[in-house]
Every structure is written in structure tokens, then in C-alpha cells.
Design a protein around this motif. Sequence first.
Motif, mmCIF file in Angstrom:
data_model
loop_
_atom_site.group_PDB
_atom_site.id
_atom_site.type_symbol
_atom_site.label_atom_id
_atom_site.label_comp_id
_atom_site.label_asym_id
_atom_site.label_seq_id
_atom_site.Cartn_x
_atom_site.Cartn_y
_atom_site.Cartn_z
ATOM 1 N N GLU A 1 -18.448 39.603 14.186
ATOM 2 C CA GLU A 1 -17.000 39.783 14.091
ATOM 3 C C GLU A 1 -16.433 39.121 12.838
ATOM 4 O OE1 GLU A 1 -18.597 38.762 16.791
ATOM 5 O OE2 GLU A 1 -18.352 40.496 18.119
ATOM 6 N N GLN A 2 -16.979 37.970 12.467
ATOM 7 C CA GLN A 2 -16.537 37.328 11.232
ATOM 8 C C GLN A 2 -17.058 38.074 10.008
ATOM 9 O OE1 GLN A 2 -18.188 33.469 12.074
ATOM 10 N NE2 GLN A 2 -16.243 32.633 12.812
ATOM 11 N N GLY A 3 -18.287 38.572 10.092
ATOM 12 C CA GLY A 3 -18.854 39.303 8.965
ATOM 13 C C GLY A 3 -18.126 40.596 8.674
ATOM 14 N N ARG B 1 -25.323 27.238 12.922
ATOM 15 C CA ARG B 1 -23.952 26.753 12.771
ATOM 16 C C ARG B 1 -23.268 27.336 11.546
ATOM 17 N NH1 ARG B 1 -26.020 20.942 13.971
ATOM 18 N NH2 ARG B 1 -26.505 21.118 11.780
ATOM 19 N N THR B 2 -24.056 27.795 10.563
ATOM 20 C CA THR B 2 -23.437 28.283 9.333
ATOM 21 C C THR B 2 -23.429 29.802 9.213
ATOM 22 O OG1 THR B 2 -25.529 28.031 8.147
ATOM 23 C CG2 THR B 2 -23.992 26.182 8.062
ATOM 24 N N TYR B 3 -24.230 30.497 10.016
ATOM 25 C CA TYR B 3 -24.139 31.948 10.023
ATOM 26 C C TYR B 3 -22.784 32.382 10.544
ATOM 27 C CZ TYR B 3 -28.986 33.314 9.044
ATOM 28 O OH TYR B 3 -30.185 33.562 8.451
ATOM 29 N N ALA C 1 -15.623 46.307 -3.492
ATOM 30 C CA ALA C 1 -16.940 45.770 -3.127
ATOM 31 C C ALA C 1 -16.739 44.594 -2.185
ATOM 32 C CB ALA C 1 -17.701 45.335 -4.378
ATOM 33 N N VAL C 2 -17.585 44.493 -1.167
ATOM 34 C CA VAL C 2 -17.422 43.476 -0.125
ATOM 35 C C VAL C 2 -18.721 42.723 0.096
ATOM 36 C CG1 VAL C 2 -17.142 43.172 2.368
ATOM 37 C CG2 VAL C 2 -15.555 44.618 1.109
ATOM 38 N N HIS C 3 -18.651 41.390 0.003
ATOM 39 C CA HIS C 3 -19.743 40.516 0.448
ATOM 40 C C HIS C 3 -19.362 39.967 1.820
ATOM 41 C CE1 HIS C 3 -22.421 37.237 1.043
ATOM 42 N NE2 HIS C 3 -21.626 36.305 0.558
ATOM 43 N N PRO C 4 -20.088 40.361 2.879
ATOM 44 C CA PRO C 4 -19.665 39.959 4.226
ATOM 45 C C PRO C 4 -20.023 38.531 4.607
ATOM 46 C CG PRO C 4 -21.627 41.314 4.355
ATOM 47 C CD PRO C 4 -21.209 41.300 2.899
ATOM 48 N N GLY C 5 -20.954 37.902 3.886
ATOM 49 C CA GLY C 5 -21.414 36.564 4.246
ATOM 50 C C GLY C 5 -22.759 36.624 4.946
ATOM 51 N N PHE C 6 -23.269 35.461 5.336
ATOM 52 C CA PHE C 6 -24.539 35.390 6.056
ATOM 53 C C PHE C 6 -24.326 35.755 7.516
ATOM 54 C CE2 PHE C 6 -25.908 32.409 2.643
ATOM 55 C CZ PHE C 6 -27.113 33.035 2.321
ATOM 56 N N ILE C 7 -24.976 36.825 7.966
ATOM 57 C CA ILE C 7 -24.914 37.243 9.362
ATOM 58 C C ILE C 7 -26.318 37.606 9.802
ATOM 59 C CG2 ILE C 7 -23.842 38.821 11.033
ATOM 60 C CD1 ILE C 7 -22.415 38.929 7.631
#
Length: 321
Positions: free
Chosen positions: A253-255, A247-249, A213-219
Motif C-alpha cells: 500500500e505504501q509502495g 522494518r524498512t521495507y 517516472a515513479v520509484h516506488p521504494g523497497f517492497i
Amino acid sequence: MATNAVKGAETTSHEIMRGVDLSGKFAVITGGSGGLGYETARALLAAGADVFIGARTPAKLAEAAKALRESFPERIIASIPLDLAELPSVDTFADAVLAIDRPIDLLIANAGIMACPLERNSAGLEMQLATNYVGHAALVSRLAPALRRAGMARVIAVTSSGHHFSDIRFEDPNFETSEYDKWIAYGQSKTASSLLARKVHGAMSADGVTGLAVHPGFIQTDLMRHLSREDYLAMKDRTDIELPTSRTYKTVEQGAATTLFAATAPELAGQFAYLEDCGVAPPATRRDTLNGVMPWALDEQSAEKLWNQMELLSKRTMPLG
């Protein structure tokens, strides 16, 4: 496969995939027409894999497939529309994938919807649960033989820290007897996504299939199309963090980096895990944070109970054996 990046929240897909060779591998990706799904497909193709992508909107899917073929003319890139909320569409997609007659090394359950108004699919299931969980569960079931053929396959379910909002509401998962709350419904569906990976791993790990399971973060992607400022404020009321800003999203590519870490990191072979920021997430003990994983998203008994309940409600047997 090897990953060379120093891993964390700011790690990008390019860093994760540096030095990774996926030549001869075959990946199936839902929600591949944009955002995280498109970036995931692009990165896997760049590493040598072939891909089959699905998405709900035919025009966007065709445009995405065309762009990928232009960038990677030497790779096999297939696509067909996929509406995960409707099981006949899932079957059509699965039939097309299976017709290629290849082992599936990666199945990435990336597609999803978020905090939408109350809707139900043709079987009467609440739309977020139907799309984010039931459609993917049916797809995994249909593709299970091809996953087993790969020998060392991975099924990656893209979930969210939104799972903090709700455990599975086994007594009323479709909001038939209680007032609909789109954030509770979203949270339930994202808990379900994590439990999908848990169920798959429990049922198929003996045959070399790893569930993650993967939580990609805020995007900022099209997933947030239903959200107003009032929605963001309502979400903030449920957490102890400030709302995301420019600034925090994370970037796309990071997600996508955590999904790609799940797909390629050698150390994850054979173990179920909930991942965030390109690593195994720490346990969380309270609902008012958007980091870490709540215990209900990892529970093997809940994963089994949910699978059985959704088979009954959708009138669909979904064997993994």
C-alpha cells in the motif's frame, strides 16, 4: 482530482486516494495480477475508474481479475495475458484494449523483472531491457491515439532507484560483446523506464499526455523472486545504505502510493518528473545512494537515442505521432 494526504515515504494508497473521484476514467495497467499492479488497480477501481489489466501468467491474471470483479461488480474490469518481452503478445493486448474504443486516461507501465539470469527474447534482446522497456514502448506506441483522445492523459513508468547502477550502454545494450552483469542490466533497464516517460512526455505533451517516472521504494514482491542473499550483498556493495529489513521495507500500500500520486495529483499535469515517496525526487550526483535521481535518467537526448536504437534492434517502428 485531488489528493489530501500528507505525502512521504509512509503514505499509503488509501491516504493518497482519499477524496479522489475517477468516475468515467479508463486505466490500463501492466503487471496487474499482484503486488503493486494489483493494489494500483484496486485503488483506481475504488475511486470509480474502469481498468484493463495485463500480466504474463494467465492463471494469476484470471485469479486477480476475478477478485477485483467480486470487490467492484459495478466497474468494468477487463484482462488479457501480456508477455512484454514478446511484441506479438504486446500487439494482442493492445488490440484488445483498443477494441473497447475508449480514451485512455491512465497507462501505467508497472510490470517488470529484476536481476534475472541472462536470457534473450525471440528477437535477441536482453530480457530485462526487452521486458521493462521495449515492450512498454511498443505498447505506448500502439495506444497513443487512445491516450490523445483522453485530452489529459498520463503515462506512468514504474522505474527504480536501481537506475543508479547503470546509464544506458548504447555501445552494447544486449551484452553481446561484454560479460553479463544482472545488476548492470537491471540498472540499464530501469534507466530506460525513466527515459520512456521522458520520451513520451516530449513527444505527446502538446496533446495533453503527461509522462511521469515513479520509484516506488523497497517492497517485498514477486519481483525479487530471483534474488539470493548473495544478490542482496552484491546490491549492498553498490550502495551506501544498509540492506532493507522488515522494518524498512514499504508495504504494498505504501509502495503503490507514489504511482497513485502520479496518476492523480493535479500539480503534476503537464510536467515531466521523476517521483519518489509521493513527491518529486531530488537530484543525485553519485551512484552510491538509493534515493534521488541520476541525471542520465532524465536526459531528453538519451531518451530519443534509446527509442531510435530499440526500434532498430527490435525491427519495430514505434510511432508516437
